[in-house]
Design an enzyme around this catalytic site. Structure first.
Site, PDB file in Angstrom:
ATOM      1  N   ASP A 272      -3.301   7.657   8.273  1.00  0.00           N
ATOM      2  CA  ASP A 272      -4.052   6.710   9.104  1.00  0.00           C
ATOM      3  C   ASP A 272      -3.055   5.928   9.956  1.00  0.00           C
ATOM      4  O   ASP A 272      -1.899   6.336  10.074  1.00  0.00           O
ATOM      5  CB  ASP A 272      -4.972   5.821   8.244  1.00  0.00           C
ATOM      6  CG  ASP A 272      -4.191   4.927   7.285  1.00  0.00           C
ATOM      7  OD1 ASP A 272      -2.973   4.747   7.476  1.00  0.00           O
ATOM      8  OD2 ASP A 272      -4.806   4.392   6.338  1.00  0.00           O
TER       9      ASP A 272
ATOM     10  N   HIS B  14      -0.184   4.570   7.365  1.00  0.00           N
ATOM     11  CA  HIS B  14       0.277   5.240   6.145  1.00  0.00           C
ATOM     12  C   HIS B  14       0.561   6.725   6.335  1.00  0.00           C
ATOM     13  O   HIS B  14      -0.253   7.439   6.920  1.00  0.00           O
ATOM     14  CB  HIS B  14      -0.796   5.097   5.052  1.00  0.00           C
ATOM     15  CG  HIS B  14      -1.161   3.681   4.777  1.00  0.00           C
ATOM     16  ND1 HIS B  14      -2.330   3.124   5.219  1.00  0.00           N
ATOM     17  CD2 HIS B  14      -0.493   2.712   4.125  1.00  0.00           C
ATOM     18  CE1 HIS B  14      -2.374   1.848   4.839  1.00  0.00           C
ATOM     19  NE2 HIS B  14      -1.271   1.572   4.177  1.00  0.00           N
TER      20      HIS B  14
ATOM     21  N   SER C 130       0.798  -1.232   0.000  1.00  0.00           N
ATOM     22  CA  SER C 130       0.000   0.000   0.000  1.00  0.00           C
ATOM     23  C   SER C 130       0.830   1.282   0.000  1.00  0.00           C
ATOM     24  O   SER C 130       0.296   2.338  -0.312  1.00  0.00           O
ATOM     25  CB  SER C 130      -0.907   0.019   1.235  1.00  0.00           C
ATOM     26  OG  SER C 130      -0.133  -0.152   2.412  1.00  0.00           O
TER      27      SER C 130
END
Ligand SMILES: *[C@@H]1O[C@H](CO)[C@@H](O)[C@H](O)[C@H]1NC(C)=O
Ligand SMILES: *[C@@H]1O[C@H](CO)[C@@H](O)[C@H](O)[C@H]1NC(C)=O
Ligand SMILES: *[C@@H]1O[C@H](CO)[C@@H](O)[C@H](O)[C@H]1NC(C)=O
Ligand SMILES: *[C@@H]1O[C@H](CO)[C@@H](O)[C@H](O)[C@H]1NC(C)=O
Ligand SMILES: *[C@@H]1O[C@H](CO)[C@@H](O)[C@H](O)[C@H]1NC(C)=O
Length: 349
Positions: free
Chosen positions: A321, A324, A45
């Site tokens: 978050d 990340h 991600s």
């Protein structure tokens, strides 16, 4: 049972024994003005720009994407992710997600992004692992979508940012098994880098592990005020093994060293230690925090009530978050990376 102190001692000892005198990555590149023309991206991600499917991931829902492009597009951030910054630095368009390439064949000239949120070098809960992602590029080469010359003028970026560890810690968690697991993960990652080089890619870049213990998911028990230093030791071990491994590969071909590590550990740490330089406040606290025990951003409850809180200004947050960085966070990390020789190397053929 092993206490954290025991783990800490084991890890430190291992690092000292294993490394004695092998630090530092020396790469002397042949310098031409012709930087990479294509970017192939693999991993998780930190680099996914939309491969993960809608419905699986919160990254396809609000408030993700609120800063850029203004709506959720699958990126795990309020805006741009690491891939976007690297592409810009190489003066390329951010490569199209593999899941969309057939819809935009004109974008193939910039490369392809195979990275998929949640994945690792080994299998995690879902998504194509690194082996499978590289297999997708291999198939495109067989199908003659890319030629040998295309590959010779390309750069591969690989992100292995910790999903393997999350998976290990949640499914096994044995501390005795952890050191062998780090060793096997770095070994597997190295095999993947070698395989990419074998496909004809000119330069292969891998990110070192960020200070894992500073991720909000780790700092939540400390009210986002201090890092988990034990978890950071895992990053150090991982990174030292990776440096050692990559140095060996480059020493096998001194005329054209092809493997480059980006030092995420130091660049994250520099920003976290001196956030005001980037106008970032309270750097360990994520902008978007879930109200449930998992802290995950983006969940919506009954009557469309948001089950998360948002900070006033994502531009002042380092983390978006619980795992990340925000766009501002990535920007700051990238500015720190720009000071390193490794980043300059990626522009040279
Ligand atoms: C990656 O996934 C493939 C397909 O599911 C599997 O066959 C392979 O064993 C996995 N590789 C690793 C290193 O976990
Ligand atoms: C790759 O490109 C370089 C520089 O243009 C050239 O010298 C080299 O022969 C090429 N290698 C292959 C395998 O095409
Ligand atoms: C879990 O750790 C133990 C060592 O403590 C190891 O023997 C076992 O293979 C590990 N299991 C997995 C699934 O990694
Ligand atoms: C490293 O990878 C090779 C190739 O897959 C494998 O044969 C070997 O067992 C691995 N070693 C470790 C320590 O995991
Ligand atoms: C710190 O990290 C270690 C290693 O992941 C973990 O075992 C430990 O529970 C963490 N400590 C806290 C307070 O979360």
């Amino acid at each position: 049972m092993y206490s954290y102190n025991t783990l800490f001692t084991l890890l430190s000892l291992f690092v000292i024994l294993y490394l004695s005198g092998q630090r530092g990555l020396q790469v002397e590149g042949g310098k031409t003005k012709n930087g990479p023309k294509k970017l192939f991206v693999f991993g998780d991600s930190y680099c996914d720009t939309g491969n993960i499917k809608k419905g699986i991931a919160n990254s396809w829902g609000k408030p993700y994407g609120v800063s850029f492009p203004g709506k959720p597009v699958g990126r795990f951030s309020d805006g741009r992710v690491f891939t976007d910054f690297i592409a810009k630095y190489l003066k390329l368009k951010s490569p199209i997600p593999f899941s969309l390439w057939k819809l935009a064949p004109n974008r193939l000239k910039y490369g392809i992004n195979f990275a998929f949120g949640g994945t690792g070098a080994f299998d995690t809960l879902y998504g194509p692992n690194l082996t499978t992602q590289i297999g997708s590029l291999e198939k495109l080469i067989k199908d003659k979508v890319y030629t040998a010359s295309d590959l010779n003028h390309s750069l591969a970026l690989v992100s292995v940012a910790g999903n393997d560890y999350n998976h290990y810690l949640t499914t096994n968690g044995s501390l005795t098994g952890l050191i062998p697991f780090v060793v096997s993960l770095v070994n597997q990652t190295t095999n993947d880098l070698i395989r990419l080089k074998g496909l004809g890619v000119n330069k292969v870049v891998v990110d070192g592990l960020q200070p894992f213990g500073c991720l909000p998911i780790q700092t939540a028990p400390f009210s986002f005020q201090k890092c988990n230093e034990t978890a950071n030791q895992i990053s150090s071990l991982h990174n030292n093994l990776l440096i050692d491994s990559v140095n060996k590969l480059n020493n096998q071909n001194k005329d054209h060293p092809s493997f480059i590590i980006l030092n995420f550990f130091d660049s994250f740490t520099s920003v976290l230690k001196n956030p005001s330089k980037y106008n970032i406040q309270n750097p360990l606290k994520p902008c978007c925090v879930g109200v449930s025990s998992e802290y995950s951003c983006g969940n919506v409850g009954k009557n469309n009530v948001n089950k998360y809180t948002l900070c006033d200004d994502p531009k002042k947050a380092f983390f978006w978050d619980i795992v990340h960085p925000s766009q501002a966070g990535w920007h700051a990390v990238f500015e720190e990376l720009k000071k390193t020789e490794a980043l300059r190397q990626i522009r040279h053929h």
